[in-house]
Motif scaffolding. Structure first.
Motif, PDB file in Angstrom:
ATOM      1  N   HIS A  12      72.151  42.842  78.458  1.00 53.13           N
ATOM      2  CA  HIS A  12      72.524  41.656  79.228  1.00 53.13           C
ATOM      3  C   HIS A  12      73.211  42.035  80.527  1.00 53.13           C
ATOM      4  O   HIS A  12      73.916  43.039  80.601  1.00 53.13           O
ATOM      5  N   TYR A  13      72.980  41.208  81.538  1.00 46.93           N
ATOM      6  CA  TYR A  13      73.823  41.204  82.743  1.00 46.93           C
ATOM      7  C   TYR A  13      74.517  39.857  82.736  1.00 46.93           C
ATOM      8  O   TYR A  13      73.875  38.844  83.054  1.00 46.93           O
ATOM      9  N   GLY A  14      75.759  39.796  82.358  1.00 50.44           N
ATOM     10  CA  GLY A  14      76.411  38.498  82.194  1.00 50.44           C
ATOM     11  C   GLY A  14      75.630  37.685  81.174  1.00 50.44           C
ATOM     12  O   GLY A  14      75.369  38.144  80.060  1.00 50.44           O
ATOM     13  N   SER A  37      55.932  44.575  86.054  1.00 49.23           N
ATOM     14  CA  SER A  37      56.178  44.033  87.391  1.00 49.23           C
ATOM     15  C   SER A  37      57.653  44.054  87.741  1.00 49.23           C
ATOM     16  O   SER A  37      58.498  44.407  86.912  1.00 49.23           O
ATOM     17  N   ASN A  38      57.953  43.593  88.940  1.00 48.86           N
ATOM     18  CA  ASN A  38      59.340  43.434  89.383  1.00 48.86           C
ATOM     19  C   ASN A  38      60.135  42.636  88.367  1.00 48.86           C
ATOM     20  O   ASN A  38      59.697  41.555  87.957  1.00 48.86           O
ATOM     21  N   GLY A  39      61.287  43.144  88.004  1.00 50.04           N
ATOM     22  CA  GLY A  39      62.183  42.389  87.146  1.00 50.04           C
ATOM     23  C   GLY A  39      61.804  42.387  85.669  1.00 50.04           C
ATOM     24  O   GLY A  39      62.432  41.693  84.867  1.00 50.04           O
ATOM     25  N   ALA A  40      60.803  43.172  85.277  1.00 50.22           N
ATOM     26  CA  ALA A  40      60.358  43.179  83.879  1.00 50.22           C
ATOM     27  C   ALA A  40      61.415  43.774  82.942  1.00 50.22           C
ATOM     28  O   ALA A  40      61.442  43.473  81.750  1.00 50.22           O
ATOM     29  N   GLY A  41      62.261  44.647  83.504  1.00 54.34           N
ATOM     30  CA  GLY A  41      63.293  45.274  82.668  1.00 54.34           C
ATOM     31  C   GLY A  41      63.117  46.781  82.526  1.00 54.34           C
ATOM     32  O   GLY A  41      63.772  47.411  81.682  1.00 54.34           O
ATOM     33  N   LYS A  42      62.284  47.369  83.362  1.00 47.61           N
ATOM     34  CA  LYS A  42      62.013  48.813  83.261  1.00 47.61           C
ATOM     35  C   LYS A  42      63.283  49.627  83.534  1.00 47.61           C
ATOM     36  O   LYS A  42      63.667  50.488  82.729  1.00 47.61           O
ATOM     37  N   SER A  43      63.910  49.345  84.687  1.00 48.56           N
ATOM     38  CA  SER A  43      65.130  50.103  85.016  1.00 48.56           C
ATOM     39  C   SER A  43      66.224  49.822  84.005  1.00 48.56           C
ATOM     40  O   SER A  43      66.979  50.725  83.631  1.00 48.56           O
ATOM     41  N   THR A  44      66.306  48.576  83.558  1.00 47.72           N
ATOM     42  CA  THR A  44      67.341  48.240  82.576  1.00 47.72           C
ATOM     43  C   THR A  44      67.131  49.029  81.285  1.00 47.72           C
ATOM     44  O   THR A  44      68.101  49.459  80.647  1.00 47.72           O
ATOM     45  N   THR A  45      65.885  49.237  80.903  1.00 47.57           N
ATOM     46  CA  THR A  45      65.614  50.042  79.704  1.00 47.57           C
ATOM     47  C   THR A  45      66.173  51.453  79.884  1.00 47.57           C
ATOM     48  O   THR A  45      66.874  51.974  78.998  1.00 47.57           O
ATOM     49  N   PRO A  84      67.347  58.288  89.080  1.00 49.78           N
ATOM     50  CA  PRO A  84      67.340  56.828  89.137  1.00 49.78           C
ATOM     51  C   PRO A  84      66.472  56.262  90.256  1.00 49.78           C
ATOM     52  O   PRO A  84      66.114  56.961  91.194  1.00 49.78           O
ATOM     53  N   GLU A  85      66.172  54.964  90.103  1.00 47.85           N
ATOM     54  CA  GLU A  85      65.464  54.239  91.146  1.00 47.85           C
ATOM     55  C   GLU A  85      66.268  54.320  92.441  1.00 47.85           C
ATOM     56  O   GLU A  85      67.483  54.193  92.434  1.00 47.85           O
ATOM     57  N   GLY A  86      65.596  54.559  93.560  1.00 46.07           N
ATOM     58  CA  GLY A  86      66.306  54.661  94.822  1.00 46.07           C
ATOM     59  C   GLY A  86      66.993  56.002  95.015  1.00 46.07           C
ATOM     60  O   GLY A  86      67.721  56.198  95.990  1.00 46.07           O
ATOM     61  N   ASP A 160      62.706  57.070  87.291  1.00 48.58           N
ATOM     62  CA  ASP A 160      62.539  55.654  87.624  1.00 48.58           C
ATOM     63  C   ASP A 160      61.846  55.521  88.975  1.00 48.58           C
ATOM     64  O   ASP A 160      62.459  55.756  90.014  1.00 48.58           O
ATOM     65  N   GLU A 161      60.574  55.163  88.942  1.00 48.03           N
ATOM     66  CA  GLU A 161      59.759  54.921  90.131  1.00 48.03           C
ATOM     67  C   GLU A 161      59.777  56.069  91.135  1.00 48.03           C
ATOM     68  O   GLU A 161      60.166  55.900  92.292  1.00 48.03           O
ATOM     69  N   PRO A 162      59.316  57.247  90.698  1.00 46.56           N
ATOM     70  CA  PRO A 162      59.303  58.382  91.631  1.00 46.56           C
ATOM     71  C   PRO A 162      58.360  58.197  92.823  1.00 46.56           C
ATOM     72  O   PRO A 162      58.480  58.927  93.795  1.00 46.56           O
ATOM     73  N   GLU A 192      57.217  53.227  86.169  1.00 49.85           N
ATOM     74  CA  GLU A 192      56.452  53.053  87.411  1.00 49.85           C
ATOM     75  C   GLU A 192      55.984  51.615  87.565  1.00 49.85           C
ATOM     76  O   GLU A 192      55.566  50.986  86.602  1.00 49.85           O
ATOM     77  N   GLN A 193      56.059  51.121  88.805  1.00 46.88           N
ATOM     78  CA  GLN A 193      55.367  49.882  89.117  1.00 46.88           C
ATOM     79  C   GLN A 193      53.918  50.190  89.443  1.00 46.88           C
ATOM     80  O   GLN A 193      53.044  49.362  89.254  1.00 46.88           O
ATOM     81  N   ASN A 194      53.693  51.393  89.958  1.00 45.80           N
ATOM     82  CA  ASN A 194      52.325  51.806  90.296  1.00 45.80           C
ATOM     83  C   ASN A 194      51.635  52.348  89.044  1.00 45.80           C
ATOM     84  O   ASN A 194      51.758  53.510  88.690  1.00 45.80           O
TER      85      ASN A 194
HETATM   86  N1  LIG Z   1      73.111  44.226  88.208  1.00 39.16           N
HETATM   87  C1  LIG Z   1      72.419  43.159  87.799  1.00 39.16           C
HETATM   88  N2  LIG Z   1      73.011  41.945  87.675  1.00 39.16           N
HETATM   89  C2  LIG Z   1      72.314  40.867  87.248  1.00 39.16           C
HETATM   90  N3  LIG Z   1      71.029  40.898  86.896  1.00 39.16           N
HETATM   91  C3  LIG Z   1      70.387  42.060  87.007  1.00 39.16           C
HETATM   92  C4  LIG Z   1      71.035  43.259  87.450  1.00 39.16           C
HETATM   93  N4  LIG Z   1      70.137  44.262  87.455  1.00 39.16           N
HETATM   94  C5  LIG Z   1      68.971  43.716  87.027  1.00 39.16           C
HETATM   95  N5  LIG Z   1      69.124  42.394  86.751  1.00 39.16           N
HETATM   96  C6  LIG Z   1      68.090  41.488  86.250  1.00 39.16           C
HETATM   97  O1  LIG Z   1      67.536  42.032  85.064  1.00 39.16           O
HETATM   98  C7  LIG Z   1      66.129  41.864  85.038  1.00 39.16           C
HETATM   99  C8  LIG Z   1      65.462  43.222  84.864  1.00 39.16           C
HETATM  100  O2  LIG Z   1      65.720  44.033  86.011  1.00 39.16           O
HETATM  101  P1  LIG Z   1      65.231  45.517  86.140  1.00 39.16           P
HETATM  102  O3  LIG Z   1      65.915  46.097  87.316  1.00 39.16           O
HETATM  103  O4  LIG Z   1      65.401  46.204  84.844  1.00 39.16           O
HETATM  104  O5  LIG Z   1      63.675  45.334  86.422  1.00 39.16           O
HETATM  105  P2  LIG Z   1      62.567  46.391  86.792  1.00 39.16           P
HETATM  106  O6  LIG Z   1      61.472  46.233  85.822  1.00 39.16           O
HETATM  107  O7  LIG Z   1      63.167  47.742  86.947  1.00 39.16           O
HETATM  108  O8  LIG Z   1      62.071  45.844  88.212  1.00 39.16           O
HETATM  109  P3  LIG Z   1      61.634  46.647  89.549  1.00 39.16           P
HETATM  110  O9  LIG Z   1      60.215  47.047  89.335  1.00 39.16           O
HETATM  111  O10 LIG Z   1      61.732  45.594  90.621  1.00 39.16           O
HETATM  112  O11 LIG Z   1      62.552  47.802  89.741  1.00 39.16           O
HETATM  113  C9  LIG Z   1      65.770  41.157  86.330  1.00 39.16           C
HETATM  114  O12 LIG Z   1      65.633  39.789  86.052  1.00 39.16           O
HETATM  115  C10 LIG Z   1      66.944  41.405  87.225  1.00 39.16           C
HETATM  116  O13 LIG Z   1      67.137  40.344  88.134  1.00 39.16           O
END
Ligand SMILES: Nc1ncnc2c1ncn2[C@@H]1O[C@H](COP(=O)(O)OP(=O)(O)OP(=O)(O)O)[C@@H](O)[C@H]1O
Ligand SMILES: [Mg+2]
Length: 235
Positions: A12-14, A37-45, A84-86, A160-162, A192-194
């Protein structure tokens, strides 16, 4: 025993639930990819595995040890390294200093050997040893981020997204090097997004959508899956 076993993690984020029960495994010597895709949760994993955004439930197990509650600053000592990403290189420090930092928990003469190994993998970094990281190109900084992660001598390397924001010829070189690192025996979890790059590099893959794994299997099968082709391969 898998190198990594992720079992039903939520994060969770909040009040936002970014991961809604994600499970995956990485076996010895495998490259496994997580696409989405964007926001799927890859980086969060990857953040949950490395303790940066700890899982609120579920389990993360590395080589049979439960590391779910290990804080991020101790995770390297447990054998996980994240590029990490970035990239997040230390901009005002030199290439060499960034690499030394990757080994900051270690001591002894093997550190010099490992730096030599990183320079063999990425000859560009040897040429730039004294250059400030912040003045290097995106692709060079990506090489440095991977090199720095390797300096921790991980059991599992997470990337993360090299390919993000990098010229195609450098992406190709980075992916060749990722394959080399894997041939040397490293287990790799690749985000990867690609999907094109990812499915070429990986043996197996998982497709993540809004915090859930919706599909998984051998990379060769995902590549020909109509849904994957439509959504992630631009077919
Ligand atoms: N620091 C944060 N605070 C609040 N919400 C966040 C935070 N980081 C990510 N999220 C939310 O968590 C969800 C998953 O984000 P995440 O960064 O894991 O996606 P992703 O698959 O890596 O996307 P991308 O391909 O754009 O990097 C998204 O809805 C994002 O908005
Ligand atoms: Mg991401």
């Amino acid at each position: 025993m898998p190198v990594l076993e992720v079992d039903e993690i939520r994060a969770h984020y909040g009040s936002i639930e970014a991961l809604k029960g994600v499970s995956l495994t990485v076996e010895e010597g495998e490259v496994v990819t997580l696409i989405g895709s964007n926001g799927a949760g890859k980086s969060t994993t990857l953040r949950a595995i490395s303790g940066l955004t700890p899982a609120s439930s579920g389990r993360v197990v590395l080589e049979g040890r439960d590391i779910t509650r290990v804080p991020a600053h101790e995770i390297a000592g447990h054998g996980i390294a994240l590029a990490p990403e970035g990239r997040h290189c230390f901009a005002r420090m030199s290439v060499r200093e960034n690499l030394d930092l990757g080994a900051h928990r270690r001591r002894g003469p093997e550190i010099a050997q490992d730096i030599e190994r990183v320079f063999e993998l990425f000859p560009r970094l040897r040429e730039r040893e004294r250059q400030k990281a912040g003045t290097m190109s995106g692709g060079e900084q990506q090489m440095l981020a991977i090199g720095r992660a390797l300096m921790a001598r991980p059991r599992l390397l997470m990337l993360d997204e090299p390919s993000m924001g990098i010229a195609p010829f450098l992406v190709q070189r980075i992916y060749e090097t990722i394959a080399q690192i894997n041939r040397d025996g490293m287990a790799i979890l690749l985000v990867e997004q690609n999907a094109n790059y990812a499915l070429d590099a990986a043996r197996r893959g998982y497709v993540l959508e809004t915090g859930r794994v919706v599909l998984s299997g051998p990379a060769s099968e995902l590549r020909v899956d109509p849904e994957v082709q439509r959504a992630y391969l631009g077919a």
